[in-house]
Design a protein around this motif. Structure first.
Motif, PDB file in Angstrom:
ATOM      1  N   ASP A 183       0.754  -1.006   0.144  1.00  0.00           N
ATOM      2  CA  ASP A 183       0.080  -0.122   0.077  1.00  0.00           C
ATOM      3  C   ASP A 183       0.734   1.223  -0.039  1.00  0.00           C
ATOM      4  OD1 ASP A 183      -2.294  -1.726   0.139  1.00  0.00           O
ATOM      5  OD2 ASP A 183      -2.794  -1.325   2.231  1.00  0.00           O
ATOM      6  N   ARG A 184       1.823   1.302   0.697  1.00  0.00           N
ATOM      7  CA  ARG A 184       2.738   2.282   0.716  1.00  0.00           C
ATOM      8  C   ARG A 184       3.619   2.750  -0.503  1.00  0.00           C
ATOM      9  NH1 ARG A 184       7.949   3.316   0.749  1.00  0.00           N
ATOM     10  NH2 ARG A 184       8.481   0.976   0.848  1.00  0.00           N
ATOM     11  N   ILE A 185       3.859   1.676  -1.422  1.00  0.00           N
ATOM     12  CA  ILE A 185       4.655   1.633  -2.399  1.00  0.00           C
ATOM     13  C   ILE A 185       3.634   2.101  -3.451  1.00  0.00           C
ATOM     14  CG2 ILE A 185       5.740   0.545  -4.421  1.00  0.00           C
ATOM     15  CD1 ILE A 185       6.966  -1.505  -2.158  1.00  0.00           C
ATOM     16  N   LYS A 186       2.355   1.470  -3.573  1.00  0.00           N
ATOM     17  CA  LYS A 186       1.257   2.018  -4.501  1.00  0.00           C
ATOM     18  C   LYS A 186       0.974   3.662  -4.154  1.00  0.00           C
ATOM     19  CE  LYS A 186      -0.880  -2.216  -4.146  1.00  0.00           C
ATOM     20  NZ  LYS A 186      -2.122  -2.933  -4.136  1.00  0.00           N
ATOM     21  N   ALA A 187       0.912   4.006  -3.156  1.00  0.00           N
ATOM     22  CA  ALA A 187       0.599   5.400  -2.983  1.00  0.00           C
ATOM     23  C   ALA A 187       1.681   6.389  -3.355  1.00  0.00           C
ATOM     24  CB  ALA A 187       0.699   5.665  -1.148  1.00  0.00           C
ATOM     25  N   GLU A 188       3.001   5.966  -3.182  1.00  0.00           N
ATOM     26  CA  GLU A 188       4.271   6.618  -3.568  1.00  0.00           C
ATOM     27  C   GLU A 188       4.268   6.448  -5.389  1.00  0.00           C
ATOM     28  OE1 GLU A 188       7.925   4.888  -2.104  1.00  0.00           O
ATOM     29  OE2 GLU A 188       7.472   5.611  -0.136  1.00  0.00           O
ATOM     30  N   GLU A 189       3.791   5.347  -5.833  1.00  0.00           N
ATOM     31  CA  GLU A 189       3.723   5.346  -7.286  1.00  0.00           C
ATOM     32  C   GLU A 189       2.711   6.393  -7.706  1.00  0.00           C
ATOM     33  OE1 GLU A 189       4.445   3.049 -10.999  1.00  0.00           O
ATOM     34  OE2 GLU A 189       5.388   3.013  -8.985  1.00  0.00           O
ATOM     35  N   LYS A 190       1.625   6.686  -7.037  1.00  0.00           N
ATOM     36  CA  LYS A 190       0.482   7.192  -7.608  1.00  0.00           C
ATOM     37  C   LYS A 190       0.827   8.832  -7.732  1.00  0.00           C
ATOM     38  CE  LYS A 190      -4.459   8.353  -6.645  1.00  0.00           C
ATOM     39  NZ  LYS A 190      -5.591   8.321  -5.988  1.00  0.00           N
ATOM     40  N   SER A 201      12.699   4.216 -14.299  1.00  0.00           N
ATOM     41  CA  SER A 201      13.558   3.282 -13.341  1.00  0.00           C
ATOM     42  C   SER A 201      13.223   3.992 -11.900  1.00  0.00           C
ATOM     43  CB  SER A 201      14.958   3.472 -13.663  1.00  0.00           C
ATOM     44  OG  SER A 201      15.523   4.756 -13.593  1.00  0.00           O
ATOM     45  N   LYS A 202      12.843   5.296 -11.928  1.00  0.00           N
ATOM     46  CA  LYS A 202      12.300   5.779 -10.537  1.00  0.00           C
ATOM     47  C   LYS A 202      10.948   5.464 -10.146  1.00  0.00           C
ATOM     48  CE  LYS A 202      15.651   9.615 -10.682  1.00  0.00           C
ATOM     49  NZ  LYS A 202      16.051  10.986 -10.764  1.00  0.00           N
ATOM     50  N   LEU A 203      10.053   4.944 -11.097  1.00  0.00           N
ATOM     51  CA  LEU A 203       8.901   4.456 -10.679  1.00  0.00           C
ATOM     52  C   LEU A 203       8.956   3.520  -9.285  1.00  0.00           C
ATOM     53  CD1 LEU A 203       7.186   3.552 -14.069  1.00  0.00           C
ATOM     54  CD2 LEU A 203       6.408   5.365 -12.388  1.00  0.00           C
ATOM     55  N   PRO A 204       8.314   3.922  -8.121  1.00  0.00           N
ATOM     56  CA  PRO A 204       8.157   2.959  -7.114  1.00  0.00           C
ATOM     57  C   PRO A 204       8.010   1.634  -7.198  1.00  0.00           C
ATOM     58  CG  PRO A 204       7.478   5.046  -6.320  1.00  0.00           C
ATOM     59  CD  PRO A 204       7.343   5.084  -8.002  1.00  0.00           C
ATOM     60  N   LEU A 205       7.209   1.134  -8.349  1.00  0.00           N
ATOM     61  CA  LEU A 205       6.716  -0.226  -8.600  1.00  0.00           C
ATOM     62  C   LEU A 205       7.587  -0.745  -9.517  1.00  0.00           C
ATOM     63  CD1 LEU A 205       2.926   0.031  -8.611  1.00  0.00           C
ATOM     64  CD2 LEU A 205       4.377  -1.354  -6.850  1.00  0.00           C
ATOM     65  N   PHE A 206       8.688  -0.014 -10.000  1.00  0.00           N
ATOM     66  CA  PHE A 206       9.539  -0.519 -11.221  1.00  0.00           C
ATOM     67  C   PHE A 206      10.314  -2.107 -11.114  1.00  0.00           C
ATOM     68  CE2 PHE A 206      13.996  -0.758 -12.840  1.00  0.00           C
ATOM     69  CZ  PHE A 206      13.742  -0.471 -14.353  1.00  0.00           C
ATOM     70  N   LYS A 207      10.491  -2.593  -9.938  1.00  0.00           N
ATOM     71  CA  LYS A 207      11.201  -3.507  -9.481  1.00  0.00           C
ATOM     72  C   LYS A 207      10.112  -4.876  -9.662  1.00  0.00           C
ATOM     73  CE  LYS A 207      11.122  -3.214  -4.401  1.00  0.00           C
ATOM     74  NZ  LYS A 207      11.725  -3.351  -3.461  1.00  0.00           N
ATOM     75  N   PHE A 208       8.604  -4.483  -9.631  1.00  0.00           N
ATOM     76  CA  PHE A 208       7.414  -5.314  -9.908  1.00  0.00           C
ATOM     77  C   PHE A 208       7.131  -5.177 -11.442  1.00  0.00           C
ATOM     78  CE2 PHE A 208       7.305  -4.099  -5.219  1.00  0.00           C
ATOM     79  CZ  PHE A 208       8.068  -5.192  -4.733  1.00  0.00           C
ATOM     80  N   MET A 209       7.766  -4.621 -12.112  1.00  0.00           N
ATOM     81  CA  MET A 209       7.171  -4.398 -13.443  1.00  0.00           C
ATOM     82  C   MET A 209       7.819  -4.948 -14.589  1.00  0.00           C
ATOM     83  SD  MET A 209       6.416  -0.379 -13.700  1.00  0.00           S
ATOM     84  CE  MET A 209       5.331   0.418 -12.658  1.00  0.00           C
ATOM     85  N   LYS A 210       7.183  -5.435 -15.593  1.00  0.00           N
ATOM     86  CA  LYS A 210       7.650  -5.650 -16.851  1.00  0.00           C
ATOM     87  C   LYS A 210       7.104  -4.656 -17.641  1.00  0.00           C
ATOM     88  CE  LYS A 210       7.233  -9.004 -20.694  1.00  0.00           C
ATOM     89  NZ  LYS A 210       6.455 -10.274 -21.214  1.00  0.00           N
TER      90      LYS A 210
END
Length: 92
Positions: A21-28, A69-78
């Motif tokens: 939830d924290r990472i998704k909020a940062e991503e948004k 690469s600065k997207l908070p969810l980057f490490k979970f993305m294809k």
């Protein structure tokens, strides 16, 4: 330069809910700032998937890579990137 970017997110099941939830909020917040700046003019959800198609308007390949690469969810993305050029039949 315009780029069509397809992002598919796959958050691990074992990531604690509070952390996700924290990472998704940062991503948004990060993505909305890029949208407001004009660098991310289009963001479209893919129906039925945790994925999107986006258009980025940036100066270079390097700038796009830096932003993605600065997207908070980057490490979970294809992510797949397609550079775009004006079509000669386009009226815009």
């Amino acid at each position: 330069m315009l780029y069509l970017v397809h992002m598919t997110v796959s958050i691990p099941d074992n990531l604690p809910t509070a952390e996700a939830d924290r990472i998704k909020a940062e991503e948004k917040a990060y993505s909305q700032n890029l949208q407001k700046s004009g660098k991310w003019p289009h963001l479209w959800r893919v129906v039925g998937e945790y994925a999107n198609y986006s258009v980025f308007d940036v100066e270079s390949n390097d700038e796009l890579h830096d932003l993605l690469s600065k997207l908070p969810l980057f490490k979970f993305m294809k992510i797949s990137v397609t550079p775009l050029a004006k079509h000669p039949s386009s009226i815009r």
